[in-house]
Design an enzyme around this catalytic site. Structure first.
Site, PDB file in Angstrom:
ATOM      1  CE  LYS A  41    -101.677 -31.387  27.280  1.00 34.88           C
ATOM      2  NZ  LYS A  41    -100.436 -31.976  27.840  1.00 34.88           N
ATOM      3  NE  ARG A 140     -94.481 -31.271  32.020  1.00 33.18           N
ATOM      4  CZ  ARG A 140     -95.212 -31.448  30.924  1.00 33.18           C
ATOM      5  NH1 ARG A 140     -95.229 -30.526  29.987  1.00 33.18           N
ATOM      6  NH2 ARG A 140     -95.930 -32.539  30.758  1.00 33.18           N
ATOM      7  CE1 TYR A 262    -101.668   0.367  13.554  1.00 33.96           C
ATOM      8  CE2 TYR A 262    -102.367  -1.930  13.462  1.00 33.96           C
ATOM      9  CZ  TYR A 262    -102.611  -0.606  13.806  1.00 33.96           C
ATOM     10  OH  TYR A 262    -103.795  -0.267  14.401  1.00 33.96           O
ATOM     11  CG  MET A 310    -106.638  -6.760  18.151  1.00 29.24           C
ATOM     12  SD  MET A 310    -107.315  -5.568  19.304  1.00 29.24           S
ATOM     13  CE  MET A 310    -105.832  -4.880  20.032  1.00 29.24           C
TER      14      MET A 310
END
Ligand SMILES: *Cc1c(COP(=O)(O)O)cnc(C)c1O
Length: 367
Positions: A41, A140, A262, A310
């Protein structure tokens, strides 16, 4: 992958299909009578289902699990007819015909899904294959207690469906001492004894390591195939299957008091050399590794400093000579030594998330 192309790539993800197959065979060797499936998956946990599944088929795997009908439709053409593709989420409403047309076997998770499948089978005049999931503790997916009770008292609800096996999923299999494991097994067996179904499937990767009592007829490993450790607190018996390399874009010298990146979350205490590498959070390199993660270069650990951007990370390469790491060098961000579990731990997550985040910008190379 052509060398020319690789030389230009800002980052390269190498996926070792042989190691994945070796992991599958190792898991299989731990089984007594059960068959070994493969869970592919989420694009084989980010590694490429269309490559991974056929390789595992070659190694002898005949049962494949994906989550969504769409994943099954995409994967089906890459596997022979004697391989079965199961849909963990079942036929969500309206996709029953797709499952039949594309030769997919749904895991029926509710009486509603079950009845829709039965109705379609009647219309087509044949028993359609499926598996049935019951909930034994995860809360679930799968029939809940009330639905199970109803099915046990009305077993004709299964008529006209070719139920391949009864299935459930373990909550805490990676923790071998968790009492929920035994409780789930008891609930599973109890349901099995009351239903006209002849086969069973309970274990994921970690469940295999709970021993023969948990293996039943079919095991469903995912993560361990891809190198994630199956047993909490023990040495990892699985092979690492990926190598992620990022290219150095620039190096620079910074002086005491200079801050990097940053928000200036890291400040040099001494004269240091910083290498900027072209992988960032947009590539799935988790931002929570800021000031915590490591890279490695020929076996030496390199600390990640400053915030992850990023498209880039910054590494403190002060301890590595300039003629070894320079513009264009490739640095390992994940490799057999710096495995997914360790990186996950540094990032405050699990190996599963590190894998499934691996981004689409990497040049992928299969070996
Ligand atoms: C994802 C999944 C698996 C595989 O689990 P791993 O822990 O990755 O081995 C098995 N069964 C079900 C129902 C799943 O959702």
């Amino acid at each position: 992958m052509e060398q020319q192309n690789l030389n230009r790539s800002p980052s390269v993800l190498t996926i070792n299909l042989e190691a994945i197959c070796e992991n599958w065979l190792q898991l299989k060797s731990r089984l007594q009578n059960a068959e070994c499936a493969a869970v592919v998956k989420a694009n084989a946990y980010g590694l490429g289902a269309q490559k991974v599944a056929p390789a595992l088929y070659q190694a002898g795997c005949k049962h494949f699990f994906v989550a969504h009908v769409n994943e099954g439709i995409e994967l089906r053409p890459y596997l022979s007819d004697d391989a079965t593709v199961y849909i963990l989420h079942g036929c969500t409403a309206g996709t029953e015909v797709d499952c039949v047309v594309h030769n997919l076997v749904p895991i029926l998770n509710s009486l509603g899904q079950l009845m829709a499948w039965q109705t379609l089978g009647k219309r087509l005049g044949r028993a359609l294959p499926a598996a049935l999931q019951i909930d034994t503790g995860m809360a679930r997916l799968g029939l809940d207690e009330g639905e199970l009770e109803k099915l046990i008292t009305n077993p004709q609800m299964l008529q006209g469906i070719d139920v391949r096996f009864l299935m459930s999923h373990l909550v805490s299999a990676e923790n071998q001492t968790a009492s929920i494991n035994q409780l789930q097994r008891d609930r599973f067996l109890n349901a099995f004894q009351h239903l006209p179904i002849s086969k069973t499937s309970l274990a994921n990767s970690s469940g295999i390591f709970l021993g023969p009592d948990f293996q039943f007829d079919l095991v469903r490993p995912g993560a361990a195939l891809y190198g994630v450790t199956p047993v909490e607190g023990e040495d990892n018996p699985m092979r690492q299957v990926i190598r992620l390399q990022g290219r150095v874009l620039q190096t620079r010298t910074v002086y005491p008091g200079t801050s990097v990146g940053y928000s200036h979350t890291w400040t040099a205490a001494k004269r240091s050399r910083i290498a900027t590498v072209s992988v960032g959070y947009a590539d799935g390199y988790l931002r929570s590794l800021s000031n915590r993660g490591h890279a490695s270069f020929e076996g030496r650990r390199i600390p990640l400093v400053g915030n992850i951007s990023m498209d880039t990370i910054t590494l403190d390469v002060t301890d590595i000579p300039e003629d070894e790491i320079h513009e264009g060098s490739m640095i390992d961000l994940l490799d057999p030594e710096l495995g997914v579990d360790e990186v996950a731990k540094q990032a405050g997550t699990i190996g599963y998330e590190v894998l499934t985040n691996l981004g689409s910008r990497y040049t992928r190379q299969y070996v």
